[in-house]
Scaffold this active site. Structure first.
Site, PDB file in Angstrom:
ATOM      1  CB  CYS A  47      39.084  35.823  41.655  1.00  0.00           C
ATOM      2  SG  CYS A  47      39.469  37.487  41.058  1.00  0.00           S
ATOM      3  CG  HIS A  48      43.704  36.249  37.377  1.00  0.00           C
ATOM      4  ND1 HIS A  48      42.720  36.129  36.421  1.00  0.00           N
ATOM      5  CD2 HIS A  48      44.774  35.569  36.895  1.00  0.00           C
ATOM      6  CE1 HIS A  48      43.178  35.428  35.408  1.00  0.00           C
ATOM      7  NE2 HIS A  48      44.417  35.072  35.654  1.00  0.00           N
ATOM      8  CB  THR A  49      42.253  39.080  43.568  1.00  0.00           C
ATOM      9  OG1 THR A  49      41.889  40.004  42.544  1.00  0.00           O
ATOM     10  CG2 THR A  49      42.731  39.854  44.792  1.00  0.00           C
ATOM     11  CG  HIS A  69      37.556  37.455  46.346  1.00  0.00           C
ATOM     12  ND1 HIS A  69      38.736  36.859  45.974  1.00  0.00           N
ATOM     13  CD2 HIS A  69      37.154  38.186  45.289  1.00  0.00           C
ATOM     14  CE1 HIS A  69      39.031  37.211  44.747  1.00  0.00           C
ATOM     15  NE2 HIS A  69      38.081  38.021  44.298  1.00  0.00           N
ATOM     16  CD  GLU A  70      34.090  35.159  40.961  1.00  0.00           C
ATOM     17  OE1 GLU A  70      34.538  36.253  40.573  1.00  0.00           O
ATOM     18  OE2 GLU A  70      34.153  34.115  40.278  1.00  0.00           O
ATOM     19  CB  CYS A  99      29.464  51.207  56.441  1.00  0.00           C
ATOM     20  SG  CYS A  99      29.704  52.970  56.059  1.00  0.00           S
ATOM     21  CB  CYS A 102      31.399  56.250  55.421  1.00  0.00           C
ATOM     22  SG  CYS A 102      31.428  55.436  53.805  1.00  0.00           S
ATOM     23  CB  CYS A 105      27.999  54.505  52.186  1.00  0.00           C
ATOM     24  SG  CYS A 105      29.121  53.081  52.217  1.00  0.00           S
ATOM     25  CB  CYS A 114      32.536  51.539  52.062  1.00  0.00           C
ATOM     26  SG  CYS A 114      32.095  51.431  53.815  1.00  0.00           S
ATOM     27  NE  ARG A 118      38.076  53.258  49.975  1.00  0.00           N
ATOM     28  CZ  ARG A 118      38.451  54.518  49.807  1.00  0.00           C
ATOM     29  NH1 ARG A 118      39.678  54.797  49.360  1.00  0.00           N
ATOM     30  NH2 ARG A 118      37.629  55.508  50.111  1.00  0.00           N
ATOM     31  CB  CYS A 178      34.498  38.815  42.421  1.00  0.00           C
ATOM     32  SG  CYS A 178      36.123  39.543  42.018  1.00  0.00           S
ATOM     33  NE  ARG A 375      35.957  34.154  38.370  1.00  0.00           N
ATOM     34  CZ  ARG A 375      36.928  34.992  38.030  1.00  0.00           C
ATOM     35  NH1 ARG A 375      37.880  34.590  37.191  1.00  0.00           N
ATOM     36  NH2 ARG A 375      36.974  36.213  38.518  1.00  0.00           N
TER      37      ARG A 375
END
Length: 382
Positions: A47-49, A69-70, A99, A102, A105, A114, A118, A178, A375
């Protein structure tokens, strides 16, 4: 033979320093601690992130680190206090969490902000003890957004793990964790275009095209794409895009071009680039009186959004969308089920344009940096 409670040695793609090719290393992955899950990652995508934090332009460096993360995988073992997951469950690790305790959530008005889980791109350790679960010869290797999926095994907080149907093809649903939900949900859940309305999408990466898919599913009559890469235009037609605008082709702001094209502005716009200028253009191109602009892209740390207050007083609406307004643990399993039942109208095959074995993960970076494809699926068992 069970590996629960033991250190696992496996391959991981480690980023040792900013902008340098990732290195495939043997890492040690510690057992999950309280409220943690160890996952065998089978598929991950770039991913770009990941690229932004690998390049480290404008961000605080944190290396060595395992990005990613994806992804999709299977639970290998669980730590103390994990009751809703077990070894063998098919899961999607999510870069942000739920979670379920909180104020966010529990709120009916907030979906994924969250307070505990977060997204935090700067934290490189686990919440339970402030330590990493990855190491090489005793040297800690930092985590990324709590997922670090560029490893054959990873440890994730249970609140960032979505249990999905075991019938879901893990390679196909991987991007749901993602990019797809981020773009599709921004349109369907936040912009909410009505049938027959016009929608502008800024940015034709995977997130932008997922936003366009959302507009198509909602019945938009015109979907106008804005991008500076003309190579993306032909491919984008498969996602329902009806018209294309390249800001470089004009000697005036692109928002003025779109307002002229549409006789006053589009009904909805979705910005998916992270460019603050694109954000301003996306907002200023929506129609006064009812136009809604949704910001999705992540800007640089010091960027500032500037527009004349009259643009707001003229009853245009500016919104932000995070992860498509989906709750990670509650909503994502249902999104996968709807995909399997063909209720979403999403064709995941259109998004997966390349595939490489884990050893060639750096090719995925090359494709993205060159603006080629959408992707790239990375097979961690290959």
């Amino acid at each position: 033979m069970s590996t629960a409670g033991q250190v696992i040695r496996c391959k991981a793609a480690v980023a040792w320093e900013a902008g340098k090719p990732l290195s495939i290393e043997e890492v040690e992955v510690a057992p999950p601690q309280k409220h943690e899950v160890r996952i065998k990652i089978l598929f991950t995508a770039l991913c770009h992130t990941d690229v932004y934090y690998w390049e480290c332009k404008g961000y605080t460096p944190l290396f060595p680190r395992i990005l990613g993360h994806e992804a999709s995988g299977i639970v290998e073992s669980v730590g103390e206090g994990v009751n809703d997951l077990k070894p063998g469950d098919h899961v999607l690790p999510i870069f942000t969490g739920e979670c379920k305790e909180c104020r966010h959530c529990l709120s009916e008005e907030s979906n994924n902000m969250c307070e505990l889980l977060r997204i935090n791109c700067d934290r490189g350790v686990m919440l339970a003890d402030g330590k990493t679960r990855f190491s090489i010869n005793g040297k800690p290797i930092y985590h990324f957004v709590g997922t670090s999926t560029f490893s054959q095994y990873t440890v994730v907080h249970v609140g960032q793990v979505a249990k999905i149907s075991p019938t879901a093809p893990l390679d196909k649903v991987c991007p749901i964790s993602c990019g797809i939900c981020t773009g599709f949900g921004a349109t369907v859940n936040v912009a909410k275009p009505k049938k027959g309305q016009t929608v502008a999408v800024f940015g034709l990466g995977a997130v932008g095209l997922a936003a366009a898919e959302g507009a198509r599913v909602c019945g938009a009559s015109r979907i106008i794409a804005v991008d500076v890469n003309p190579r993306r235009f032909e491919e984008a037609k498969r996602f329902g895009i009806t018209e294309f605008v390249n800001p470089k082709d004009y000697d005036k702001p692109v928002q003025e071009v779109i307002v002229e094209m549409t006789g006053g502005g589009v009904d909805r716009s979705v910005e998916c680039t992270g460019s603050v200028q694109a954000m301003i253009s996306a907002f200023e191109c929506v129609h006064d009186g009812w136009g809604v602009c949704v910001l999705v892209g992540v800007p640089k740390k010091d960027d500032a959004f500037k527009t004349h207050p009259m643009n707001l007083l003229s009853e245009r609406t500016l919104k932000g969308a995070f992860y498509g307004n989906y709750k990670p643990r509650t909503d994502i399993p249902m999104v996968v089920d709807k995909y399997l039942n063909k209720e979403l109208g999403l064709d995941m095959d259109k998004f997966i344009t390349h595939s490489v074995p884990f050893a060639d993960i750096n090719k995925a970076f090359d494709y993205m940096l060159q603006g080629i494809g959408l992707r790239c699926m990375i097979h961690l068992d290959a």
